[in-house]
Enzyme design. Sequence first.
Site, PDB file in Angstrom:
ATOM      1  N   LYS A  25       0.749  -1.755   0.386  1.00 59.91           N
ATOM      2  CA  LYS A  25       0.049  -0.243   0.222  1.00 59.91           C
ATOM      3  C   LYS A  25       1.178   1.467  -0.249  1.00 59.91           C
ATOM      4  CE  LYS A  25      -2.834   0.995   3.895  1.00 59.91           C
ATOM      5  NZ  LYS A  25      -2.971   2.263   4.006  1.00 59.91           N
ATOM      6  N   GLY A  95      -4.732   8.317   5.092  1.00 62.49           N
ATOM      7  CA  GLY A  95      -3.606   8.994   5.979  1.00 62.49           C
ATOM      8  C   GLY A  95      -3.023   9.336   4.609  1.00 62.49           C
ATOM      9  N   GLN A 168       5.297   8.923   6.849  1.00 64.60           N
ATOM     10  CA  GLN A 168       4.233   9.826   6.476  1.00 64.60           C
ATOM     11  C   GLN A 168       4.724  11.519   6.739  1.00 64.60           C
ATOM     12  OE1 GLN A 168       0.775   9.087   7.709  1.00 64.60           O
ATOM     13  NE2 GLN A 168       0.033   6.849   6.844  1.00 64.60           N
ATOM     14  N   ASP A 314       1.667  -0.448  11.946  1.00 67.72           N
ATOM     15  CA  ASP A 314       0.832  -1.137  11.578  1.00 67.72           C
ATOM     16  C   ASP A 314       0.030  -2.506  12.200  1.00 67.72           C
ATOM     17  OD1 ASP A 314       0.214   0.952  10.332  1.00 67.72           O
ATOM     18  OD2 ASP A 314       0.825   0.331   8.501  1.00 67.72           O
ATOM     19  N   LYS A 341      -4.206   6.177  14.780  1.00 72.24           N
ATOM     20  CA  LYS A 341      -4.203   5.633  13.285  1.00 72.24           C
ATOM     21  C   LYS A 341      -6.246   5.616  13.299  1.00 72.24           C
ATOM     22  CE  LYS A 341       0.028   4.814  13.127  1.00 72.24           C
ATOM     23  NZ  LYS A 341       0.900   5.085  11.762  1.00 72.24           N
ATOM     24  N   ARG A 345      -6.557   2.345  18.089  1.00 67.16           N
ATOM     25  CA  ARG A 345      -5.693   0.854  17.774  1.00 67.16           C
ATOM     26  C   ARG A 345      -6.096   0.176  19.029  1.00 67.16           C
ATOM     27  NH1 ARG A 345      -2.955   0.254  11.993  1.00 67.16           N
ATOM     28  NH2 ARG A 345      -5.136   0.507  10.648  1.00 67.16           N
TER      29      ARG A 345
HETATM   30  C1  S3P Z   1       2.898   4.866   6.251  1.00 69.21           C
HETATM   31  C2  S3P Z   1       3.286   5.210   7.705  1.00 69.21           C
HETATM   32  C3  S3P Z   1       2.647   4.555   9.277  1.00 69.21           C
HETATM   33  C4  S3P Z   1       1.924   3.748   8.723  1.00 69.21           C
HETATM   34  C5  S3P Z   1       0.256   3.477   7.650  1.00 69.21           C
HETATM   35  C6  S3P Z   1       1.637   3.682   5.555  1.00 69.21           C
HETATM   36  C7  S3P Z   1       3.065   4.776   4.694  1.00 69.21           C
HETATM   37  O1  S3P Z   1       2.432   5.413   9.335  1.00 69.21           O
HETATM   38  O2  S3P Z   1       0.761   3.540   9.623  1.00 69.21           O
HETATM   39  O3  S3P Z   1      -0.350   2.635   7.445  1.00 69.21           O
HETATM   40  O4  S3P Z   1       3.036   4.691   3.933  1.00 69.21           O
HETATM   41  O5  S3P Z   1       3.916   6.290   4.846  1.00 69.21           O
HETATM   42  P1  S3P Z   1       3.056   6.854  10.123  1.00 69.21           P
HETATM   43  O6  S3P Z   1       4.177   7.068   9.237  1.00 69.21           O
HETATM   44  O7  S3P Z   1       1.965   7.690  10.476  1.00 69.21           O
HETATM   45  O8  S3P Z   1       3.434   6.331  11.931  1.00 69.21           O
END
Ligand code: S3P
Length: 435
Positions: A25, A95, A168, A314, A341, A345
């Site tokens: 993903k 997100g 992120q 995750d 999240k 969770r």
């Molecule tokens: C993700 C980073 C994670 C993860 C999310 C996907 C990404 O979040 O929980 O499902 O693709 O960069 P955080 O970086 O905010 O922890």
Amino acid sequence: MTTDDKLTIKPGMPLRGTTSVPGDKSISHRAILLGALGNGATEVRGWLAAGDTEATLGAVQALGIQIDRHDTHTLTVHGGTLKKPDQPLDFVNAGTGIRLAAGVMAGQPFESVLDGSYQLRRRPMKRITEPLQAMGAHIESTDGKCPLTIKPAVLKGVRYEMNVASAQVKSALLLAALFADGPTTVVQPGPARDHTERMLSSMGAQIVVEGNDVTLTPGAQLQPMNLTVPGDFSSAAFLIVAALIVPDSDITITGVNLNDTRTGLLDVLLEMGGNIQVTETGLEAGEPIGDLRVQSSQLRGTTVGGDMVVRMIDEFPVLMIAALNAQGETLVHDARELRVKETDRISVMAGELRKLGAQIEEREDGFRIIGQQRLMGAVVDGHDDHRVAMSLAVAGLAAAEMTVVTDARCAGDSFPGFAETLVSLGGGMLPQAVE
Ligand code: S3P
């Protein structure tokens, strides 16, 4: 996406055979967003067509980028100049989509509004708006949440010390840094997933990683990519735990992304005594991939905290299920992030698992579980959170009676075909029509 609104799980049926999981993903979001910034046609195979990634794809199309769908998982992103969207960009539940896109939009010469579902509107956005504002971005949020209104601004290169280990946030900053007037260094507190760095580097961006510091120097023209998205370790995680806890199981999952920033759960399960054999088979999209053979095992409790948390952020909902089936105590700390999240969770999982008879001690930054608990059957709620719904389904596979997970359609946000995959391995999932 799964067509099932509810999953009915018959316990005790061993999982056997070989399968694969849908594309990663995180990489699928980035293939679209970064592909849009490349100078030409990015070819993507094995793309994850799921709720979250389709939202990002729609938003990028609304920015004037042509995306050709050859089939469900194969597409071409015609990178080039982004155009002002006519309407707010809708990231639905994604997100990753909204936070990474905010970094890109901060550097555009037009105004945009980024929004999403009721669930996304509850999630914290200050973690990206504050550092982007430190770069000079002009962003208005709604009390630190989306919708975000992003106006044109001149961005400057900065050194930013992140206070939360988040891929992120790191990625939003690196993407904004492409449009800044000088180098940007992002200092991470821990090793968050590094797909953005790998992809930007493969596109010819000037990016240097030194320990937990990442420096991007803008100016290079980004080249298009040609990539096959590897299988998502986070989806494989549900199958791994299912095979470990259901007696007589023996499964192989092929083509899984084994990027070290993602496989914390593997290390933890091995430490817990899980019988998992890992065979690396090569590289895909600049990421190591391999096959995982998993056999039923008597697990032992463990302690998880510190840098391990971000490497498996995750996977804690499904770790709870492993812990309930393990001998002894499992203690998780430093995992406050779980509370922001798609849902909180820690509390949502503890609440639903209690309906199955589980005893879980919630902690502010984690949880404590004394294992070898035999769960009973019950009706539990997926809370519109894909990882919660799938973890509860896995719990049901080792329960004493039938379990029904309602509000389970969200499994398709990351793992379309989750139920079908379990059924193909012999798992006790009863097909259920939408009511
Ligand atoms: C993700 C980073 C994670 C993860 C999310 C996907 C990404 O979040 O929980 O499902 O693709 O960069 P955080 O970086 O905010 O922890």
